[in-house]
Design an enzyme around this catalytic site. Structure first.
Site, mmCIF file in Angstrom:
data_model
loop_
_atom_site.group_PDB
_atom_site.id
_atom_site.type_symbol
_atom_site.label_atom_id
_atom_site.label_comp_id
_atom_site.label_asym_id
_atom_site.label_seq_id
_atom_site.Cartn_x
_atom_site.Cartn_y
_atom_site.Cartn_z
ATOM 1 N N ASP A 106 4.238 -6.518 -15.175
ATOM 2 C CA ASP A 106 3.327 -7.339 -15.521
ATOM 3 C C ASP A 106 2.437 -7.522 -15.903
ATOM 4 O O ASP A 106 1.358 -8.122 -16.818
ATOM 5 C CB ASP A 106 3.018 -7.982 -14.224
ATOM 6 N N ASP A 148 2.024 12.211 -19.053
ATOM 7 C CA ASP A 148 0.650 11.139 -19.887
ATOM 8 C C ASP A 148 -0.246 10.939 -19.848
ATOM 9 O O ASP A 148 -0.626 10.122 -19.557
ATOM 10 C CB ASP A 148 2.538 9.951 -19.962
ATOM 11 N N ASN A 149 -0.786 11.399 -18.408
ATOM 12 C CA ASN A 149 -1.505 11.164 -17.966
ATOM 13 C C ASN A 149 -2.683 12.868 -17.878
ATOM 14 O O ASN A 149 -3.324 13.164 -17.267
ATOM 15 C CB ASN A 149 -1.229 11.289 -16.275
ATOM 16 N N ASP A 177 -6.647 9.044 -16.191
ATOM 17 C CA ASP A 177 -5.652 7.708 -14.639
ATOM 18 C C ASP A 177 -5.189 8.111 -13.300
ATOM 19 O O ASP A 177 -4.980 9.205 -12.895
ATOM 20 C CB ASP A 177 -3.561 7.990 -15.277
HETATM 21 P P1 AMP Z 1 0.863 5.458 -14.959
HETATM 22 O O1 AMP Z 1 1.304 5.385 -13.418
HETATM 23 O O2 AMP Z 1 -0.586 4.530 -14.159
HETATM 24 O O3 AMP Z 1 0.248 6.570 -15.889
HETATM 25 O O4 AMP Z 1 1.617 4.571 -16.006
HETATM 26 C C1 AMP Z 1 2.802 4.821 -16.164
HETATM 27 C C2 AMP Z 1 3.649 3.661 -16.882
HETATM 28 O O5 AMP Z 1 3.792 2.817 -16.556
HETATM 29 C C3 AMP Z 1 2.579 4.156 -18.066
HETATM 30 O O6 AMP Z 1 3.018 3.844 -19.284
HETATM 31 C C4 AMP Z 1 2.269 1.965 -18.001
HETATM 32 O O7 AMP Z 1 1.427 1.397 -19.110
HETATM 33 C C5 AMP Z 1 3.213 1.805 -16.971
HETATM 34 N N1 AMP Z 1 2.730 1.086 -15.875
HETATM 35 C C6 AMP Z 1 2.101 0.939 -15.098
HETATM 36 N N2 AMP Z 1 1.600 -0.111 -14.597
HETATM 37 C C7 AMP Z 1 2.254 -1.632 -15.288
HETATM 38 C C8 AMP Z 1 2.274 -2.255 -15.023
HETATM 39 N N3 AMP Z 1 1.706 -3.163 -13.997
HETATM 40 N N4 AMP Z 1 2.858 -3.117 -16.031
HETATM 41 C C9 AMP Z 1 2.885 -2.534 -17.067
HETATM 42 N N5 AMP Z 1 3.004 -1.416 -16.893
HETATM 43 C C10 AMP Z 1 2.849 -0.416 -16.489
HETATM 44 MG MG MG Z 2 -1.013 6.772 -17.510
#
Ligand code: AMP
Ligand code: MG
Length: 493
Positions: free
Chosen positions: A126, A253-254, A263
């Protein structure tokens, strides 16, 4: 009370120099943005008036609702290995880079919003964030900074006035964060996976100009860039382990190229020392357990090395692989040196003896399975420099294990020339008494969900000075009460 809107001075190199590495993108409109936490000190470092950030215009800017003048908002593209599996298409799915600001030290910093709405990279998400995870990133990131650990930092937390659905309805929020850049291992992987070597080179050149400008004219600049990232990450992960920090989601990616922690999702600090500690509900296999972090960091760095191989020697892939492998193989020793250096300091040793590694390893061995509060241990030990160890021994289930180690430490201290008080003082200068204890963080987040930010604010305040014991803050120094139970965190969505 200031009513002036904030005045940002941007200089947006990523937008200007890396077309094709992002999509220009605006944040979503939100009903009633309100800044609930502002990092005054960081605001000033960015030449911003903290009071202006709290105005309605400031809140609109920091929620993504209204881009400030001079911003070039964009969503960055990247890929990444998530729990070992490659996702070729990630990117800022709920974030935008507003732009770059040169701070008061002349350093370039990204100003980035997390939770600012859907982007072309949102996949099924979202694009939003909710107050709990936003404040966890704020609180833990600031604690890491105060501990001297490189990290992205929170500039502000802004509520949006929206209700977001996450296991029930939660208040929507946006984190404004600052990083020396948002270039990740995954940014390189995105272009490398598509065989776009020119783009990988362009990104590497940009990265060198931004983070390692002294390498710009070096004939081995790409190999040296890899080596720099390897040393920065070795140092960073050693710092995490020394502090008892578990990141929880060390996907590529982190992992930053700058060596900053990024992150904060399902992260946590250890209470009891346990190499197998895992807090994240999604890390079922324990891939990112506390004690595995160095090994996983090296695995991630190997993924970066693969991206750089075609640049390291465009004419001879075998030679490039050999050079990259040699660089990667330096990681374990760099990590161990950094960890040992930190451990010496934690144990009050100013001199360096080769056998100190045995003392340090014997300590972690002795702590295993003993239910010893990791942070509390070092503060307690500092009171025992001229004493018999009884109060620290009491932290162990089996005191015998401790006694043996304690004698070893005491005889090592004989080789230091400092006085008892000096040793105690230098231990207390590096061993925090206040860390973001999981139960304290949860308490603050729960209150914030009900619109009360006082606990979050006081926690941030306490954690600003983690090393100086202050009266009245006893509860912040204690491990979780037994009835808090095993701690579980959920991904920062
Ligand atoms: P993260 O686990 O937060 O490092 O995110 C991993 C990937 O998922 C990244 O590309 C984020 O931008 C995407 N992502 C995480 N949460 C959301 C969200 N609520 N809506 C859209 N993309 C998300
Ligand atoms: Mg991330």
């Amino acid at each position: 009370m200031t009513t002036h809107p904030p005045k940002f001075t941007f200089d947006n190199t990523y937008a200007r120099e890396l077309r094709g590495f992002y999509v220009p993108w605006e944040g979503a409109q939100v009903p009633s943005p309100q800044t609930v936490l502002v990092n005054d000190e960081l605001a000033r470092e960015l030449k911003l008036d903290p009071a202006a950030l709290a105005t309605s215009e400031g809140a609109a800017n920091l929620s993504g609702s209204h881009s400030p003048d001079g911003a070039a908002p964009l969503a960055q593209v990247y890929a990444g290995h998530q729990f070992g599996d490659f996702s070729p298409q990630l990117g800022d799915g709920r974030a935008i880079l507003l732009g770059e600001i040169i701070d008061t030290h002349g350093k370039r910093r990204d100003l980035h919003l997390k939770g600012s709405g859907r982007t072309p990279f949102s996949r099924g998400g979202d694009g939003k964030a909710v107050i709990g995870p936003v404040l966890r990133e704020y609180i833990v990131g600031e604690a890491m900074h105060a501990l001297g650990i490189p990290t992205t930092r929170a500039l502000a937390a802004t509520t949006t006035g929206e209700d977001i659905f996450r296991e029930g309805h939660k208040p929507g929020a946006v984190l404004a964060r600052v990083a020396s850049s948002h270039i990740r291992v995954g940014t390189f992987q995105f272009f490398a996976a598509r065989g776009e070597t020119d783009k990988v080179r362009q990104l590497a050149d940009y990265t060198i100009a931004r983070h390692d400008p002294d390498l710009a004219d070096d004939p081995e600049k790409y190999l040296k860039l890899l080596s720099r990232v390897i040393s920065r990450q070795a140092e960073l992960i050693a710092n995490w382990v020394l502090a008892g920090f578990v990141h929880g989601v060390m996907n590529t990616d982190n992992m930053t190229i700058s060596g900053e922690t990024i992150d904060y999702g399902p992260c946590a600090f250890l209470d009891s020392y346990d190499p197998d500690a895992v807090f994240s509900s999604i890390d079922e296999g324990g891939r990112y357990a506390y004690g595995k972090q160095p090994v996983l960091a090296q695995w991630n760095l190997a993924r970066l090395a693969e991206c750089l191989v075609p640049l390291i020697n465009p004419d001879d892939a075998d030679d490039a692989v050999r050079q990259a492998t040699n660089a990667l193989n330096t990681f374990p020793a760099l990590y161990q040196d950094a960890w040992l250096k930190g451990m010496r300091a934690k144990l009050g040793l100013a001199t360096e003896l080769e056998q100190d590694i045995d003392l340090a390893n014997a300590l972690t061995e002795a702590m295993k399975g003993q239910d010893v509060d990791y942070t509390g241990f070092f503060r307690q030990l500092a009171t025992e420099v001229g004493d018999d160890g009884a109060s620290t021994r009491a932290l162990f289930k089996d005191g015998g294990t401790f006694d043996h180690w304690f004698e070893h430490w005491k005889s090592r201290l004989q080789l230091e020339t400092a006085t008892t008080q000096e040793i105690t003082n230098r231990m207390n200068a590096v061993n925090p008494i206040y860390i973001p204890r999981n139960h304290k963080v949860e308490e603050a987040l729960a209150e914030a969900e009900n619109g009360n930010y006082e606990r979050a604010q006081s926690l941030v305040q306490v954690l600003k000075d983690p090393f100086t014991e202050r009266e009245g803050l006893e509860t912040y120094a204690k491990p979780a009460p037994k009835d808090f139970g095993p701690y579980r965190t959920f991904c920062g969505t």
